[in-house]
Design an enzyme around this catalytic site. Structure first.
Site, PDB file in Angstrom:
ATOM      1  N   CYS A 136     -20.580 -10.931 -10.941  1.00  0.00           N
ATOM      2  CA  CYS A 136     -21.831 -11.342 -10.297  1.00  0.00           C
ATOM      3  C   CYS A 136     -21.616 -12.704  -9.656  1.00  0.00           C
ATOM      4  O   CYS A 136     -21.071 -13.625 -10.276  1.00  0.00           O
ATOM      5  CB  CYS A 136     -22.945 -11.428 -11.334  1.00  0.00           C
ATOM      6  SG  CYS A 136     -24.438 -12.196 -10.658  1.00  0.00           S
ATOM      7  N   ASP A 190      -5.271  -1.434  -6.570  1.00  0.00           N
ATOM      8  CA  ASP A 190      -5.712  -0.193  -7.204  1.00  0.00           C
ATOM      9  C   ASP A 190      -5.438  -0.086  -8.700  1.00  0.00           C
ATOM     10  O   ASP A 190      -5.866   0.878  -9.342  1.00  0.00           O
ATOM     11  CB  ASP A 190      -5.090   1.012  -6.475  1.00  0.00           C
ATOM     12  CG  ASP A 190      -3.567   0.924  -6.387  1.00  0.00           C
ATOM     13  OD1 ASP A 190      -2.936   0.393  -7.319  1.00  0.00           O
ATOM     14  OD2 ASP A 190      -2.998   1.395  -5.378  1.00  0.00           O
ATOM     15  N   ALA A 203       0.808  -1.215   0.000  1.00  0.00           N
ATOM     16  CA  ALA A 203       0.000   0.000   0.000  1.00  0.00           C
ATOM     17  C   ALA A 203       0.851   1.280   0.000  1.00  0.00           C
ATOM     18  O   ALA A 203       0.425   2.306  -0.540  1.00  0.00           O
ATOM     19  CB  ALA A 203      -0.946  -0.009   1.195  1.00  0.00           C
ATOM     20  N   HIS A 263      -3.646  -9.751  -4.303  1.00  0.00           N
ATOM     21  CA  HIS A 263      -4.922  -9.547  -3.608  1.00  0.00           C
ATOM     22  C   HIS A 263      -6.047  -9.082  -4.525  1.00  0.00           C
ATOM     23  O   HIS A 263      -7.046  -8.555  -4.061  1.00  0.00           O
ATOM     24  CB  HIS A 263      -4.720  -8.557  -2.446  1.00  0.00           C
ATOM     25  CG  HIS A 263      -3.808  -9.103  -1.383  1.00  0.00           C
ATOM     26  ND1 HIS A 263      -3.164  -8.317  -0.453  1.00  0.00           N
ATOM     27  CD2 HIS A 263      -3.444 -10.378  -1.088  1.00  0.00           C
ATOM     28  CE1 HIS A 263      -2.437  -9.085   0.351  1.00  0.00           C
ATOM     29  NE2 HIS A 263      -2.589 -10.330  -0.025  1.00  0.00           N
ATOM     30  N   SER A 313       4.333  -3.066   5.102  1.00  0.00           N
ATOM     31  CA  SER A 313       4.691  -3.339   6.498  1.00  0.00           C
ATOM     32  C   SER A 313       5.096  -4.801   6.667  1.00  0.00           C
ATOM     33  O   SER A 313       5.566  -5.197   7.730  1.00  0.00           O
ATOM     34  CB  SER A 313       3.507  -3.026   7.409  1.00  0.00           C
ATOM     35  OG  SER A 313       2.413  -3.863   7.067  1.00  0.00           O
ATOM     36  N   ILE A 329       9.036   6.150  -1.252  1.00  0.00           N
ATOM     37  CA  ILE A 329       9.419   5.264  -2.364  1.00  0.00           C
ATOM     38  C   ILE A 329       9.387   5.946  -3.732  1.00  0.00           C
ATOM     39  O   ILE A 329      10.211   5.649  -4.594  1.00  0.00           O
ATOM     40  CB  ILE A 329       8.573   3.976  -2.338  1.00  0.00           C
ATOM     41  CG1 ILE A 329       9.192   2.931  -3.252  1.00  0.00           C
ATOM     42  CG2 ILE A 329       7.109   4.242  -2.640  1.00  0.00           C
ATOM     43  CD1 ILE A 329       8.763   1.542  -2.988  1.00  0.00           C
ATOM     44  N   THR A 346       0.625   5.616  -1.605  1.00  0.00           N
ATOM     45  CA  THR A 346       0.262   6.756  -0.739  1.00  0.00           C
ATOM     46  C   THR A 346       0.616   8.085  -1.413  1.00  0.00           C
ATOM     47  O   THR A 346      -0.089   9.076  -1.231  1.00  0.00           O
ATOM     48  CB  THR A 346       0.945   6.689   0.648  1.00  0.00           C
ATOM     49  OG1 THR A 346       2.348   6.572   0.455  1.00  0.00           O
ATOM     50  CG2 THR A 346       0.442   5.519   1.474  1.00  0.00           C
ATOM     51  N   ASN A 362      11.265   1.686   2.615  1.00  0.00           N
ATOM     52  CA  ASN A 362      10.031   1.870   3.390  1.00  0.00           C
ATOM     53  C   ASN A 362      10.177   3.054   4.324  1.00  0.00           C
ATOM     54  O   ASN A 362      11.270   3.358   4.784  1.00  0.00           O
ATOM     55  CB  ASN A 362       9.727   0.599   4.193  1.00  0.00           C
ATOM     56  CG  ASN A 362       8.242   0.387   4.363  1.00  0.00           C
ATOM     57  OD1 ASN A 362       7.515   0.301   3.383  1.00  0.00           O
ATOM     58  ND2 ASN A 362       7.773   0.330   5.593  1.00  0.00           N
TER      59      ASN A 362
END
Ligand code: NAD
Length: 240
Positions: A128, A105, A23, A120, A190, A230, A27, A212
């Site tokens: 559907c 995303d 994630a 993920h 993380s 990053i 950001t 990180n």
């Protein structure tokens, strides 16, 4: 050598780089992560986000799930930042083999990356649950309450919820890339979400780079640790 210069030189020497991220990569595009100080886990909801984003919650309280999901997990106006663009450039230049991401995303593909393994899933794909019909993100954004298919079934995002398994083919391909790569760059994660974080253990080389903002459980194991943003670090290392 200065850490970013070290990274730059490893990048310039290699034609077999793999990136593994989370994630924190998005950001700088304005999408909050989960565990930073300004991340979603530090905001107040009726239920903890891990609970809302679980399969059980999706089945038992779909209205509540979609309220959170629409507000917090969809970012239709987000654009790729320097991190996404630098990685796409490295692939174009024949240096980077794959981006393995925990993000949902779609910003790596928007930046031009082609070999993107989405551990993920993606908010851009929805199906559907009854007839399998495909829907884009707009169908979720423009619906009210629980999104429904023309057949009456519930439309479910192709996102791996807590309690759900990861796609085995994607996992196997990720293991293959990581176990064969020369330089593994890990960033914006993380490293606390499993089994994704465990993939790093398949790396066998001596150029494990960690970029990180906050400390991670991998800090002591990495060959190069760069504490920073990053987008700035990769942008500088790739010369964007
Ligand atoms: P996380 O929230 O647990 O950790 C994010 C990490 O990134 C933190 O350690 C933070 O210090 C670091 N970080 C934040 N901004 C950074 C920056 N600009 N530069 C460098 N580091 C930065 O995220 P995770 O490890 O990816 O795990 C969370 C799960 O949530 C993932 O499974 C992912 O699917 C999901 N998620 C995805 C998105 C997205 O698609 N953009 C957003 C939120 C959560």
């Amino acid at each position: 050598m200065e850490p970013v210069m070290q990274l730059k030189s490893w990048i310039e020497e290699s034609k077999n780089i793999v990136f593994f991220g989370g994630a924190g990569v998005s950001t700088e595009s304005g999408i909050p992560d989960f565990r930073s100080q300004d991340g979603l886990y530090h905001q107040q909801y009726d239920y903890p986000p891990e609970q809302i984003l679980s399969h059980t919650f999706f089945v038992r309280k779909p209205e509540e799930f979609f309220r959170f999901y629409r507000n917090k997990m969809l970012a239709p106006d987000a654009r790729p930042n320097r991190a996404h663009l630098a990685l796409a450039e490295l692939e174009r230049a024949g240096r980077l083999k794959a981006v393995i991401t925990q993000n949902i995303d779609g910003l790596h593909q928007a930046a031009g990356s082609r070999e993107v393994l989405e551990l993920h899933g993606s908010v851009l794909r929805n199906h559907c649950m009854r007839c399998g019909k495909f829907y884009g993100m707009d169908a979720i954004l423009n619906s009210v309450g629980v999104p429904k298919c023309s057949c009456g079934g519930v439309i479910k995002p192709d996102v791996v919820l807590y309690e759900e398994g990861l796609d085995m083919d994607t996992l196997n391909r990720a293991v293959n890339y990581i176990s064969r790569t020369d330089v593994l760059i890990v960033g914006g994660t993380s490293l606390t979400v499993y089994p994704a974080a465990g993939l790093i253990d398949y790396y066998r080389g001596r150029k494990l780079v960690l970029i990180n903002r906050d400390a991670t459980p991998l800090d002591g194991q990495a060959d190069l640790v760069i504490a920073g943003k990053i987008g700035e670090v990769l942008g500088e290392a790739v010369g964007l």
